[in-house]
Design a protein around this motif. Structure first.
Motif, PDB file in Angstrom:
ATOM      1  N   CYS A 267       3.396   6.393   3.985  1.00  0.00           N
ATOM      2  CA  CYS A 267       4.278   5.272   4.440  1.00  0.00           C
ATOM      3  C   CYS A 267       4.028   4.196   3.189  1.00  0.00           C
ATOM      4  O   CYS A 267       3.016   4.222   2.563  1.00  0.00           O
ATOM      5  CB  CYS A 267       4.122   4.551   5.548  1.00  0.00           C
ATOM      6  N   LEU A 268       5.144   3.055   3.182  1.00  0.00           N
ATOM      7  CA  LEU A 268       4.647   1.722   2.451  1.00  0.00           C
ATOM      8  C   LEU A 268       3.957   0.908   3.509  1.00  0.00           C
ATOM      9  O   LEU A 268       4.893   0.946   4.821  1.00  0.00           O
ATOM     10  CB  LEU A 268       5.894   1.280   1.867  1.00  0.00           C
ATOM     11  N   THR A 269       3.069   0.254   3.181  1.00  0.00           N
ATOM     12  CA  THR A 269       2.495  -0.560   4.280  1.00  0.00           C
ATOM     13  C   THR A 269       2.294  -2.123   3.492  1.00  0.00           C
ATOM     14  O   THR A 269       1.470  -2.143   2.519  1.00  0.00           O
ATOM     15  CB  THR A 269       1.172   0.065   4.983  1.00  0.00           C
TER      16      THR A 269
ATOM     17  N   VAL B 297       1.958  -6.661  10.271  1.00  0.00           N
ATOM     18  CA  VAL B 297       1.979  -5.199   9.722  1.00  0.00           C
ATOM     19  C   VAL B 297       3.320  -4.751   9.564  1.00  0.00           C
ATOM     20  O   VAL B 297       3.966  -4.465  10.683  1.00  0.00           O
ATOM     21  CB  VAL B 297       1.003  -4.463  10.526  1.00  0.00           C
ATOM     22  N   ARG B 298       3.628  -4.277   8.307  1.00  0.00           N
ATOM     23  CA  ARG B 298       5.049  -3.688   8.106  1.00  0.00           C
ATOM     24  C   ARG B 298       4.774  -2.276   7.664  1.00  0.00           C
ATOM     25  O   ARG B 298       3.958  -2.168   6.523  1.00  0.00           O
ATOM     26  CB  ARG B 298       6.010  -4.451   7.180  1.00  0.00           C
ATOM     27  N   VAL B 299       5.460  -1.478   8.166  1.00  0.00           N
ATOM     28  CA  VAL B 299       5.070   0.014   7.882  1.00  0.00           C
ATOM     29  C   VAL B 299       6.673   0.761   7.796  1.00  0.00           C
ATOM     30  O   VAL B 299       7.416   0.503   8.690  1.00  0.00           O
ATOM     31  CB  VAL B 299       4.410   0.826   8.948  1.00  0.00           C
TER      32      VAL B 299
ATOM     33  N   LYS C  85       0.896  -1.241   0.036  1.00  0.00           N
ATOM     34  CA  LYS C  85      -0.080   0.072   0.140  1.00  0.00           C
ATOM     35  C   LYS C  85       0.870   1.312  -0.014  1.00  0.00           C
ATOM     36  O   LYS C  85       1.773   1.260   0.687  1.00  0.00           O
ATOM     37  CB  LYS C  85      -0.910  -0.038   1.281  1.00  0.00           C
ATOM     38  N   PHE C  86       0.706   2.225  -1.024  1.00  0.00           N
ATOM     39  CA  PHE C  86       1.532   3.141  -1.042  1.00  0.00           C
ATOM     40  C   PHE C  86       0.771   4.652  -0.531  1.00  0.00           C
ATOM     41  O   PHE C  86      -0.395   5.012  -0.945  1.00  0.00           O
ATOM     42  CB  PHE C  86       1.746   3.475  -2.745  1.00  0.00           C
ATOM     43  N   MET C  87       1.648   4.991   0.300  1.00  0.00           N
ATOM     44  CA  MET C  87       1.251   6.521   0.726  1.00  0.00           C
ATOM     45  C   MET C  87       0.299   6.762   1.756  1.00  0.00           C
ATOM     46  O   MET C  87      -0.110   7.926   2.235  1.00  0.00           O
ATOM     47  CB  MET C  87       0.975   7.510  -0.457  1.00  0.00           C
ATOM     48  N   PRO C  88      -0.257   5.701   2.494  1.00  0.00           N
ATOM     49  CA  PRO C  88      -1.344   6.137   3.602  1.00  0.00           C
ATOM     50  C   PRO C  88      -0.443   6.456   4.794  1.00  0.00           C
ATOM     51  O   PRO C  88       0.690   6.235   4.908  1.00  0.00           O
ATOM     52  CB  PRO C  88      -1.872   4.720   3.925  1.00  0.00           C
ATOM     53  N   ASN C  89      -1.013   7.347   5.509  1.00  0.00           N
ATOM     54  CA  ASN C  89      -0.665   7.723   6.810  1.00  0.00           C
ATOM     55  C   ASN C  89      -0.550   6.939   8.143  1.00  0.00           C
ATOM     56  O   ASN C  89      -1.415   7.023   8.851  1.00  0.00           O
ATOM     57  CB  ASN C  89      -1.303   9.183   7.237  1.00  0.00           C
ATOM     58  N   THR C  90       0.264   5.674   7.918  1.00  0.00           N
ATOM     59  CA  THR C  90       0.223   4.640   8.722  1.00  0.00           C
ATOM     60  C   THR C  90       1.285   4.591   9.661  1.00  0.00           C
ATOM     61  O   THR C  90       1.379   3.428  10.536  1.00  0.00           O
ATOM     62  CB  THR C  90       0.156   3.308   8.027  1.00  0.00           C
ATOM     63  N   SER C  91       2.034   5.502  10.022  1.00  0.00           N
ATOM     64  CA  SER C  91       3.210   5.551  10.967  1.00  0.00           C
ATOM     65  C   SER C  91       2.485   5.756  12.404  1.00  0.00           C
ATOM     66  O   SER C  91       1.218   5.946  12.680  1.00  0.00           O
ATOM     67  CB  SER C  91       4.211   6.878  10.975  1.00  0.00           C
TER      68      SER C  91
END
Length: 638
Positions: free
Chosen positions: A233-235, A217-219, A171-177
């Motif tokens: 992030c990349l997720t 889950v990898r962020v 997943k490209f660019m979600p704000n998952t940090s």
């Protein structure tokens, strides 16, 4: 209220806009010069909580497309990073969640309050957990229907196993940090049941807690993006399990207690579009953000042009730079465009809220086209305004560079502009083209050689004539696109589209200009023509009429050759066009300060942008001023 302010914002300003205007002027949203990227990111989430605390019901905001748009319109120019995370949390995440809850519980549209008290959404409404949206993948942007993340149904555990099969499916660019607090996301993934692919659905998935990412889950943070800092992030997922109730289904599909998939929609693409229906409301918010940013930047440029003084034509004379036609001409043209952008945005909101099942597709197309047209026009306005302010506008503390970078994100968000224009163009190619009204029989003394229905007797001061010309531009480009498509065999659809696409995209642009001009006409009809307030001044009706005519003539001028070839203009009109535009600019230039005052921007906002005040030079006398940054110089080696 100023009549033009009422035109721009509607009769319900106090309910719809005033709360966000007040918040834009409040202490939590004042600019904080010198903050680092990390501090600005943390500030965006702090502001999200500030907004949430002011709401009587976050669920009601989620259900109110007009309220969400107003939030973006007023707060987007203050902090684009905040509106990014707010739009994701309220619209894409909570909106998807509450829409699903309404479908499952049989609630009617607009009763989100009734379903918002359940435990599965309470944490998100109270912002104990922040929501995000994971759709786009590294290898799938505008073709999100082809995403490759999978959610395989596990019968033994009665749930789904989310998996990222390869690097392109991240997943490209979600704000998952972890910044901003614990987060969950709605994840677009392919639903697999017993090996059968049922298409793309959304799955509610916990991502992080107070300690960091959850198991599987990898962020990873992406490089810094142009503009305001957001934790993009990349997720990816390594066999992450979620329960059966994590599927946000409905008529488009659900898993029953018996473990069987059922859907009332046989088309998998339609299932996906139903699942991500919140993207349309997102387009409305992106348009609002663009409108607000263009208004702020243009207001800054007009104010700066009035107090930036330069040498005049005579020795010792000092005049405002705005006095020069080369300076104020482009800004007056931008004023006509910004009014058009705002009025079109209001029209689109009305169309979306009043849509019926029969006209939903048309309303969605209008929302998409308006988002593309408004954000592209906003970029033009912001660039022009920045240039008119020279080097001052390149300084970060004057705010224009942030707004310029922010509009680039808007152009790409919620569907890249070119992609949504292309979709609209394809739809318009196979629908009825607008038919320009035939010209009446020319009167005695009309110019020869223009046919029995010539325009030679029509004048560029006639609004109905200008309306017909805008319709004609659209028709010309659609006809060209169809002609080019028809010249190729039916077997190669890509070649046919490639042949037609250039002209078809121009037709979409012309459609947007026509709809914006129609929005002007509706606004004009709502204004009572009245006497000028004082000698030498103009009424609101006069000013709006001049802005509308300037907007139309500038577009007609760009297409004058095509209109001449189509017999809709004569050589006389082409000669008169430049003079007509110049006269309107001359008439409106002196009213530019009053026109930007009608934007109703709070004085507290201007106080944060030194360029906006006549005393901006004094700031450079204050060595300890807020704008001042001390650079640490490393000591020379011993």
């Amino acid at each position: 209220m100023d009549p033009l302010t009422r035109v721009l914002f509607g009769e319900d300003f106090d309910r719809e806009h005033a709360p966000w205007r007040r918040l834009a002027a409040a202490a939590p949203f004042r600019r904080r010069p010198g903050a680092s990227s990390g501090e600005r990111l943390a500030m965006a989430y702090e502001r999200l909580r500030t907004v949430n605390d002011t709401l009587d019901s976050p669920a009601e905001l989620v259900a109110d497309a007009r309220g969400l748009a107003a939030l973006h319109e007023w707060l987007g120019p203050v902090d684009p990073a905040f509106t990014t995370v707010a739009g994701i949390h309220y619209n894409l995440f909570l909106g998807s969640l509450l829409d699903h809850a309404e479908r499952e519980k049989g609630a009617a549209r607009g009763t989100a309050r009734d379903v918002a008290g359940s435990a599965d959404v309470a944490d998100f409404l109270a912002l104990r957990r922040v929501g995000t949206f994971l759709c786009t993948e590294v290898a799938h942007g505008n073709d999100a229907v082809a995403v490759e993340t999978t959610a395989a149904y596990d019968r033994e555990r009665d749930g789904f196993v989310l998996r990222t099969p390869h690097a392109g499916a991240q997943k490209f660019m979600p704000n998952t940090s972890p910044v901003g607090g614990p987060k969950s996301g709605v994840v677009a993934a392919r639903l697999l049941v017993d090996g059968t692919d049922h298409g793309v659905f959304l799955f509610l998935t916990p991502l992080t807690d107070a300690a960091g990412t959850l198991p599987g889950v990898r962020v990873r943070r992406l490089p810094a993006r142009l503009g305001s800092p957001v934790d993009h992030c990349l997720t990816s997922f390594d066999r992450v399990f979620v329960g059966r109730d994590a599927l946000l289904g409905g008529a488009q599909g659900r898993i029953g207690d018996d473990g069987v998939f059922r859907s009332e929609q046989s088309n998998r693409r339609r299932r996906f579009l139903t699942s991500i229906g919140r993207v349309t409301a997102g387009k409305l918010s992106m348009s609002a953000c663009a409108v607000g940013s263009a208004r702020v930047t243009l207001a800054l440029a007009v104010r700066y042009g009035g107090h930036r003084r330069i040498s005049g034509s005579r020795g010792g004379q000092r005049v405002p730079v705005f006095a020069h036609r080369s300076h104020h001409g482009p800004l007056v043209g931008a004023l006509a465009t910004v009014f058009a952008m705002t009025l079109l945005h209001r029209t689109v909101l009305d169309a979306w809220e009043s849509r019926t099942e029969a006209d939903t597709d048309e309303a969605e197309r209008l929302v998409a086209v308006a988002k593309g047209w408004i954000s592209w026009r906003a970029r033009e306005v912001i660039v022009e305004s920045r240039e008119r302010c020279g080097a001052q506008a390149l300084l970060e503390n004057n705010g224009m560079t942030e707004l310029l970078a922010g509009i680039e994100g808007v152009i790409t968000a919620e569907g890249d502009n070119l992609a949504i224009y292309a979709k609209a163009a394809a739809e318009m190619l196979f629908s009825a083209a607008p038919e320009p009204e035939p010209e009446p029989e020319p009167g005695v003394g009309s110019e020869p050689g223009v046919g029995s229905y010539g325009p030679s007797h029509r004048e560029l001061t006639d609004p109905l004539f200008l309306d017909g010309l805008l319709v004609a531009v659209e028709a010309v480009w659609l006809e060209r696109a169809r002609r080019r498509m028809s010249q190729l065999p039916h077997g190669d659809s890509l070649a046919r589209w490639n042949a037609a696409s250039g002209a078809a995209l121009r037709a979409v642009e012309a459609y947007a200009y026509r709809r914006a001009s129609e929005a002007y006409a509706v606004a004009m009809a709502g204004l009572e023509p009245g006497p000028s307030p004082s000698p030498g001044s103009s009424s609101a009706s006069d000013l709006l009429g001049s802005l509308r005519r300037l907007f139309a003539l500038q577009w007609i001028d760009r297409n004058s050759g095509d209109l001449l070839a189509a017999g809709r203009l004569t050589p006389r009109h082409l000669d008169e066009l430049p003079e007509a535009v110049e006269q309107l600019i001359s008439r409106l230039a002196g009213h530019a300060p009053a026109l930007v005052e009608s934007f109703a921007l709070p004085t507290e906002m201007f106080a944060d942008w030194p360029i906006s005040g006549a005393g901006y030079v004094d700031a450079y006398d204050d060595a300890e001023g807020a704008w001042h940054t001390v650079l640490a110089v490393p000591a020379a080696p011993a």
